[in-house]
Write an enzyme that holds these catalytic residues in place. Structure first.
Site, PDB file in Angstrom:
ATOM      1  N   ARG A 237       6.994  10.261  11.442  1.00  0.00           N
ATOM      2  CA  ARG A 237       6.724  10.837  10.600  1.00  0.00           C
ATOM      3  C   ARG A 237       6.267  12.243  10.653  1.00  0.00           C
ATOM      4  O   ARG A 237       5.331  12.338  11.338  1.00  0.00           O
ATOM      5  CB  ARG A 237       5.726  10.118   9.597  1.00  0.00           C
ATOM      6  CG  ARG A 237       5.334  10.904   8.322  1.00  0.00           C
ATOM      7  CD  ARG A 237       4.579   9.947   7.250  1.00  0.00           C
ATOM      8  NE  ARG A 237       4.258  10.697   6.059  1.00  0.00           N
ATOM      9  CZ  ARG A 237       3.433  10.284   5.235  1.00  0.00           C
ATOM     10  NH1 ARG A 237       2.800   9.070   5.280  1.00  0.00           N
ATOM     11  NH2 ARG A 237       3.121  11.062   4.334  1.00  0.00           N
TER      12      ARG A 237
ATOM     13  N   ARG B 211       9.824  10.635   3.051  1.00  0.00           N
ATOM     14  CA  ARG B 211       9.150  10.551   4.284  1.00  0.00           C
ATOM     15  C   ARG B 211       9.851   9.170   5.023  1.00  0.00           C
ATOM     16  O   ARG B 211      10.445   8.673   4.531  1.00  0.00           O
ATOM     17  CB  ARG B 211       7.640  10.225   3.981  1.00  0.00           C
ATOM     18  CG  ARG B 211       7.684   8.662   2.988  1.00  0.00           C
ATOM     19  CD  ARG B 211       7.326   9.073   1.413  1.00  0.00           C
ATOM     20  NE  ARG B 211       6.711  10.310   1.228  1.00  0.00           N
ATOM     21  CZ  ARG B 211       5.432  10.539   1.180  1.00  0.00           C
ATOM     22  NH1 ARG B 211       4.565   9.544   1.601  1.00  0.00           N
ATOM     23  NH2 ARG B 211       4.876  11.584   0.563  1.00  0.00           N
TER      24      ARG B 211
ATOM     25  N   ASP C 250       5.742   5.446   5.254  1.00  0.00           N
ATOM     26  CA  ASP C 250       4.581   5.509   4.655  1.00  0.00           C
ATOM     27  C   ASP C 250       3.904   4.279   4.888  1.00  0.00           C
ATOM     28  O   ASP C 250       4.558   3.256   4.613  1.00  0.00           O
ATOM     29  CB  ASP C 250       4.771   5.747   3.253  1.00  0.00           C
ATOM     30  CG  ASP C 250       3.540   6.730   2.639  1.00  0.00           C
ATOM     31  OD1 ASP C 250       2.501   6.903   3.296  1.00  0.00           O
ATOM     32  OD2 ASP C 250       3.793   6.986   1.418  1.00  0.00           O
TER      33      ASP C 250
ATOM     34  N   ASP D 182       0.429   2.369   3.444  1.00  0.00           N
ATOM     35  CA  ASP D 182      -0.731   2.344   2.676  1.00  0.00           C
ATOM     36  C   ASP D 182      -1.384   0.966   2.534  1.00  0.00           C
ATOM     37  O   ASP D 182      -0.841   0.076   2.466  1.00  0.00           O
ATOM     38  CB  ASP D 182      -0.610   2.908   1.125  1.00  0.00           C
ATOM     39  CG  ASP D 182       0.089   4.227   1.050  1.00  0.00           C
ATOM     40  OD1 ASP D 182      -0.055   5.061   2.028  1.00  0.00           O
ATOM     41  OD2 ASP D 182       0.822   4.732   0.161  1.00  0.00           O
TER      42      ASP D 182
HETATM   43  N1  ROI Z   1       8.897   6.214  -4.559  1.00  0.00           N
HETATM   44  C1  ROI Z   1       9.204   4.938  -4.437  1.00  0.00           C
HETATM   45  N2  ROI Z   1      10.249   4.541  -5.026  1.00  0.00           N
HETATM   46  N3  ROI Z   1       8.812   4.233  -3.039  1.00  0.00           N
HETATM   47  C2  ROI Z   1       7.670   4.867  -2.491  1.00  0.00           C
HETATM   48  O1  ROI Z   1       7.346   4.418  -1.398  1.00  0.00           O
HETATM   49  C3  ROI Z   1       7.390   6.330  -2.864  1.00  0.00           C
HETATM   50  N4  ROI Z   1       6.178   6.801  -1.952  1.00  0.00           N
HETATM   51  C4  ROI Z   1       5.764   8.100  -2.380  1.00  0.00           C
HETATM   52  C5  ROI Z   1       6.243   8.742  -3.659  1.00  0.00           C
HETATM   53  C6  ROI Z   1       6.741  10.281  -3.356  1.00  0.00           C
HETATM   54  C7  ROI Z   1       5.116   8.807  -4.627  1.00  0.00           C
HETATM   55  N5  ROI Z   1       7.515   8.224  -4.443  1.00  0.00           N
HETATM   56  C8  ROI Z   1       7.954   6.816  -3.943  1.00  0.00           C
HETATM   57  O2  ROI Z   1       4.837   8.468  -1.763  1.00  0.00           O
END
Ligand code: ROI
Length: 160
Positions: A83, A93, A96, A98
């Site tokens: 990343r 990205r 991610d 979280d």
């Molecule tokens: N949109 C979707 N569909 N899935 C994500 O994991 C995701 N992650 C983000 C943002 C850019 C808000 N949009 C996303 O960080």
């Protein structure tokens, strides 16, 4: 031993490969075990639409890592798996990871907010979480099943 749920998202490179590698990396963390992985979904981007669809999933783990140690470990995995952190907060990205939930705790510090601040509005988080834990109750006592019933799929499908 704590129970935690991690949201996974990817929409650059090879999302499926990054997701599979990420699950292995999480399972390899010190005193951490992946108990279950949700189905992989394809979702429309939240935020700017001029980016690819996302692969989204949720990972259920047990861990002895503290929330901060877990956050640091997940950020290292994001970095190791390629990343590049961009200034564009809502941009695409490669990976991610979280922290959604960690036991029943609530944390509001500068770098860490648990439960995840926007999880209740995100179909790509709540549906895979529901696949793993249909009876889940959030720390604020809201029922996952109730939240889901008001949240449309917004075109989300299974990743295939
Ligand atoms: N949109 C979707 N569909 N899935 C994500 O994991 C995701 N992650 C983000 C943002 C850019 C808000 N949009 C996303 O960080």
């Amino acid at each position: 031993m704590s129970l935690a749920f991690i949201a996974l998202g990817a929409n650059l490179g090879e999302p499926l490969k990054q997701a599979q590698d990420a699950v292995k990396s999480v399972n390899s963390l010190r005193s951490t075990k992946v108990l279950e992985v949700s189905p992989f979904y394809r979702s429309k981007p939240l935020g700017p639409q001029d980016q690819p669809d996302y692969l989204n999933a949720v990972i259920k783990i047990t861990t002895e890592l503290s929330p901060i140690a877990l956050l640091n470990a997940l950020q290292k995995i994001e970095k190791d798996l390629g990343r590049v952190r961009k200034s564009n907060r809502w941009g695409p990205r490669t990976l991610d990871l979280d922290i959604l939930l960690y036991d029943n705790i609530q944390i509001n510090s500068e770098n860490l907010t648990i439960p995840h601040y926007d999880m209740k509005n995100r179909e790509f988080v709540l549906y895979p979480l529901f696949d793993l834990e249909p009876e889940l109750v959030l720390p604020d006592h809201s029922l996952l099943s109730e939240l889901i019933s008001h949240l449309p799929l917004k075109g989300m499908t299974r990743w295939s």
